[in-house]
Write a protein that holds these residues in place. Structure first.
Motif, PDB file in Angstrom:
ATOM      1  N   UNK A  36       0.829  -1.197   0.000  1.00 19.34           N
ATOM      2  CA  UNK A  36       0.000   0.000   0.000  1.00 19.34           C
ATOM      3  C   UNK A  36       0.871   1.258   0.000  1.00 19.34           C
ATOM      4  N   UNK A  37       1.941   1.226   0.776  1.00 25.87           N
ATOM      5  CA  UNK A  37       2.844   2.376   0.830  1.00 25.87           C
ATOM      6  C   UNK A  37       3.592   2.543  -0.484  1.00 25.87           C
ATOM      7  N   UNK A  38       4.009   1.433  -1.084  1.00 29.38           N
ATOM      8  CA  UNK A  38       4.682   1.512  -2.382  1.00 29.38           C
ATOM      9  C   UNK A  38       3.767   2.124  -3.440  1.00 29.38           C
ATOM     10  N   UNK A  39       2.488   1.770  -3.389  1.00 29.96           N
ATOM     11  CA  UNK A  39       1.536   2.331  -4.352  1.00 29.96           C
ATOM     12  C   UNK A  39       1.402   3.836  -4.149  1.00 29.96           C
ATOM     13  N   UNK A  40       1.436   4.272  -2.879  1.00 31.97           N
ATOM     14  CA  UNK A  40       1.377   5.708  -2.597  1.00 31.97           C
ATOM     15  C   UNK A  40       2.606   6.410  -3.175  1.00 31.97           C
ATOM     16  N   UNK A  41       3.785   5.781  -3.054  1.00 27.30           N
ATOM     17  CA  UNK A  41       5.008   6.355  -3.611  1.00 27.30           C
ATOM     18  C   UNK A  41       4.911   6.443  -5.128  1.00 27.30           C
ATOM     19  N   UNK A  42       4.379   5.395  -5.766  1.00 25.36           N
ATOM     20  CA  UNK A  42       4.258   5.405  -7.228  1.00 25.36           C
ATOM     21  C   UNK A  42       3.353   6.545  -7.701  1.00 25.36           C
ATOM     22  N   UNK A  43       2.200   6.711  -7.022  1.00 23.26           N
ATOM     23  CA  UNK A  43       1.292   7.797  -7.420  1.00 23.26           C
ATOM     24  C   UNK A  43       1.941   9.151  -7.184  1.00 23.26           C
ATOM     25  N   UNK A  44       2.650   9.282  -6.080  1.00 22.81           N
ATOM     26  CA  UNK A  44       3.365  10.523  -5.783  1.00 22.81           C
ATOM     27  C   UNK A  44       4.415  10.799  -6.854  1.00 22.81           C
ATOM     28  N   UNK A  53       4.439   9.871  -9.939  1.00 22.98           N
ATOM     29  CA  UNK A  53       3.853  10.163 -11.249  1.00 22.98           C
ATOM     30  C   UNK A  53       3.175  11.533 -11.301  1.00 22.98           C
ATOM     31  N   UNK A  54       2.621  11.984 -10.175  1.00 28.79           N
ATOM     32  CA  UNK A  54       1.781  13.188 -10.218  1.00 28.79           C
ATOM     33  C   UNK A  54       2.430  14.432  -9.629  1.00 28.79           C
ATOM     34  N   UNK A  55       3.387  14.285  -8.728  1.00 32.48           N
ATOM     35  CA  UNK A  55       3.960  15.450  -8.058  1.00 32.48           C
ATOM     36  C   UNK A  55       5.035  16.104  -8.915  1.00 32.48           C
ATOM     37  N   UNK A  56       5.137  17.418  -8.832  1.00 31.03           N
ATOM     38  CA  UNK A  56       6.165  18.137  -9.561  1.00 31.03           C
ATOM     39  C   UNK A  56       7.524  17.998  -8.898  1.00 31.03           C
ATOM     40  N   UNK A  57       8.552  18.447  -9.592  1.00 30.82           N
ATOM     41  CA  UNK A  57       9.903  18.359  -9.055  1.00 30.82           C
ATOM     42  C   UNK A  57      10.709  17.263  -9.714  1.00 30.82           C
ATOM     43  N   UNK A  58      12.018  17.284  -9.481  1.00 27.75           N
ATOM     44  CA  UNK A  58      12.911  16.306 -10.098  1.00 27.75           C
ATOM     45  C   UNK A  58      12.829  14.960  -9.379  1.00 27.75           C
ATOM     46  N   UNK A  59      13.373  13.929 -10.020  1.00 28.15           N
ATOM     47  CA  UNK A  59      13.419  12.602  -9.403  1.00 28.15           C
ATOM     48  C   UNK A  59      14.207  12.656  -8.105  1.00 28.15           C
ATOM     49  N   UNK A  60      15.307  13.385  -8.115  1.00 26.79           N
ATOM     50  CA  UNK A  60      16.138  13.471  -6.914  1.00 26.79           C
ATOM     51  C   UNK A  60      15.382  14.130  -5.769  1.00 26.79           C
ATOM     52  N   UNK A  61      14.594  15.162  -6.059  1.00 21.70           N
ATOM     53  CA  UNK A  61      13.802  15.803  -5.020  1.00 21.70           C
ATOM     54  C   UNK A  61      12.773  14.838  -4.444  1.00 21.70           C
ATOM     55  N   UNK A  62      12.150  14.059  -5.305  1.00 20.46           N
ATOM     56  CA  UNK A  62      11.162  13.093  -4.821  1.00 20.46           C
ATOM     57  C   UNK A  62      11.821  12.013  -3.974  1.00 20.46           C
ATOM     58  N   UNK A  63      13.024  11.591  -4.389  1.00 19.43           N
ATOM     59  CA  UNK A  63      13.762  10.624  -3.588  1.00 19.43           C
ATOM     60  C   UNK A  63      14.054  11.188  -2.195  1.00 19.43           C
ATOM     61  N   UNK A  64      14.465  12.447  -2.154  1.00 15.80           N
ATOM     62  CA  UNK A  64      14.780  13.070  -0.866  1.00 15.80           C
ATOM     63  C   UNK A  64      13.541  13.165   0.023  1.00 15.80           C
ATOM     64  N   UNK A  65      12.385  13.433  -0.589  1.00 14.94           N
ATOM     65  CA  UNK A  65      11.146  13.512   0.182  1.00 14.94           C
ATOM     66  C   UNK A  65      10.799  12.162   0.797  1.00 14.94           C
ATOM     67  N   UNK A  66      10.886  11.096   0.004  1.00 12.33           N
ATOM     68  CA  UNK A  66      10.582   9.756   0.523  1.00 12.33           C
ATOM     69  C   UNK A  66      11.563   9.384   1.636  1.00 12.33           C
TER      70      UNK A  66
END
Length: 571
Positions: free
Chosen positions: A111-119, A121-134
């Protein structure tokens, strides 16, 4: 700041599962503490692990380790360069996310992995920024949901809080000099009051007559009387406990002395953070309390080392220091309290917002910027709103009206009257609160705050980052790192402070040499002030700020305990 910051552990949320350490497994590691060229403590997932590296301790902050075998409480391991893990292509999003999570020892439910996948795909910002958020969210042991991810992402990578607040301010805000003009007659007729005369401060104010203000005047007078009572009760209680400790130390009764000194430290910390009477005193009084806290810490250390006589002597010094205090409310602060009370009578929403933001940034406009003033500014912004409300409910205390930015914005949203920008401000504040969660099983804590201030006629943001040891639900002020970034009209200033057993190293980074020269002229004054409150300044250096590598600067700004222990922030 020599105040211990307490965190309500009841607010802990879902705890991430621990990483399973097995011989032959490859794990993501972050350097925590280096002992020598062969051994160090590293963070693997949510665990702190002592490791002996067969090829020597790596110089990088983040790296992969291949676990070889366990010998007692130490793992033997080999370092694997982080560069061996490549970035995954967008076409293999699911596999790439799984690989990235696994490499960093992050274990999530489906369930958490699915939340990460949706985040992703839909959230703005670079891949590195999203990695840092997770990574930041999982480091705080929070449940990984889309909501949590978006809130944390907004706090880490969205616009600064000051930029978000600026559009909400209206042109109806009172000019800065209004209060000064109102206070002028008071300064001409009153002087600083002492002891039992404090309650009379309100009655001596010279203000235009108004029926509404009669009620406010009465309330202020009662407030001053209550503050005098609270101060005297606290002062007598501290003197009694200090005398008990001195007696226990003289009798070599260590078992009785230890809880007494801990109780004294707790009482002083609580007063520094929450004592109402302290809000009406000057910086000199607060400095004395901070000095008393430093001496109590010395007494506690003396007990641990068996130096009972020295501990008793130190505590007697604290007793004399506290007994010398006189409650002398600042005329300016009494006047401010009166005006704030008067302003609360029937104000409109936009006026309420302007007032809250003005009061939140008041500490920067005071003649002396106090530690308590900073705490009150954060309280006005609503960083402690839920915690303090929950504590009041659980303790059965009567809830007092709390005027803070978050409470006000929440009420606007509930009523459907919130401006468009309000919801994004709420996201930023809540995201910061999530990322400031106290993690119980970690020996270090990281916190970050965005402090909006009115500078040069505009709303600016001071970024404050804290990394400290923890124990007993507290941050250890004697062993911590602080980093401040200020954007002035003379360029950016970064201030890094590292404290180890109250030995302080200060590094000031500036964009321009002329600004460094101005700041250097205040070096002696700053050093004296820090030593007054219990620190010993070992090093104070100035150096240019590295502004060349913008990508690295953006990356380092959001590093958390899951990614760095060296805490070399560049914002």
């Amino acid at each position: 700041m020599m105040m211990r910051i307490h965190h309500d552990q009841r607010s802990n949320e879902i705890t991430a599962p621990a990483v399973s350490l097995q011989p032959g497994s490859v794990q993501m590691a972050v350097m925590k503490e280096r002992f020598n060229d062969q051994e160090a403590v590293v963070a693997i997932g949510q665990q702190d692990v002592r490791v002996r590296f067969v090829d020597g301790v790596p110089s990088d902050r983040s790296f992969m380790v291949r676990l070889v075998k366990q010998e007692g409480g130490t793992w033997v391991a080999q370092a694997v360069p982080l560069s061996s893990i490549g970035r995954f292509p967008p076409s293999s999003l699911d596999d790439g996310i799984d690989l990235w999570l696994s490499a960093r020892g992050i274990r999530l439910t489906e369930k958490e992995k699915e939340a990460v996948r949706r985040f992703w795909e839909t959230e703005g910002g670079s891949i590195k920024q999203k990695q840092e958020t997770v990574a930041a969210l999982t480091a705080k042991q929070l449940e990984v949901t889309e909501t949590h991810l978006r809130l944390a992402h907004e706090a880490l990578h969205g616009p600064p809080l000051g930029d978000l607040l600026a559009p909400l301010l209206t042109k109806t805000e009172e000019p800065e000099e209004t209060h000064e003009a109102k206070a002028a007659p008071v300064r001409e007729q009153t002087e600083r009051l002492e002891g039992s005369r404090a309650y009379a401060a309100a009655s001596e104010l010279v203000l235009p007559p108004a029926e509404a203000r009669t009620f406010v005047m009465t309330a202020v007078t009662e407030k001053m009387r209550q503050l005098v009572h609270d101060f005297r009760v606290w002062q007598r209680d501290m003197a009694r406990q200090l005398e008990q400790f001195a007696h226990a130390a003289a009798q070599q009764a260590t078992e009785r002395a230890v809880p007494l000194v801990e109780s004294l430290i707790h009482s002083l910390d609580r007063m520094l953070l929450n004592g109402d009477w302290l809000l009406f005193t000057d910086m000199k009084t607060e400095t004395k309390l901070l000095e008393a806290g430093a001496k109590l810490a010395e007494a506690k250390r003396g007990l641990a080392e068996g130096k009972m006589d020295e501990a008793a002597k130190t505590v007697r010094e604290v007793k004399a220091l506290l007994e010398s205090l006189r409650f002398q409310p600042s005329e300016q602060k009494v006047m401010r309290f009166f005006l704030e009370s008067d302003e609360r009578q029937g104000t409109k929403p936009h006026e309420q917002l302007s007032r809250i933001l003005k009061h939140a940034s008041q500490a920067a406009r005071d003649n002396a910027l106090s530690a308590r003033g900073v705490v009150e500014s954060l309280r006005r912004l609503g960083f402690f709103h839920e915690q303090e409300t929950a504590r009041a409910l659980l303790s059965g205390e009567r809830l007092q009206p709390v005027e803070n930015l978050k409470a006000m914005l929440l009420s606007w949203v509930e009523e459907g009257t919130a401006p468009a920008q309000a919801e994004r401000v709420l996201m930023n504040l809540t995201g910061q609160q999530l990322l400031n969660k106290f993690t119980v099983d970690s020996h270090t804590q990281t916190m970050l705050y965005q402090w909006p201030l009115s500078l040069h006629g505009e709303m600016a943001t001071v970024h404050v980052h804290v990394n400290a040891r923890s124990g007993g639900g507290q941050l250890d002020w004697q062993n911590c790192r602080l980093y401040f970034l200020l954007d002035t009209n003379q360029g950016k200033v970064g201030i890094s402070l590292q404290a180890i057993e109250r030995q302080l190293s200060v590094t000031v980074e500036t964009e321009y040499e002329r600004l460094a020269a101005v700041l250097q002229s205040y070096a002696a004054t700053v050093k004296d002030h820090l030593e007054q409150i219990g620190y010993r300044v070992q090093r104070l250096i100035f150096q240019p700020m590295d502004t060349q590598d913008e990508e690295r600067a953006a990356t380092d700004r959001v590093k958390t305990e899951n990614e760095t222990s060296q805490w070399e922030w560049t914002i």
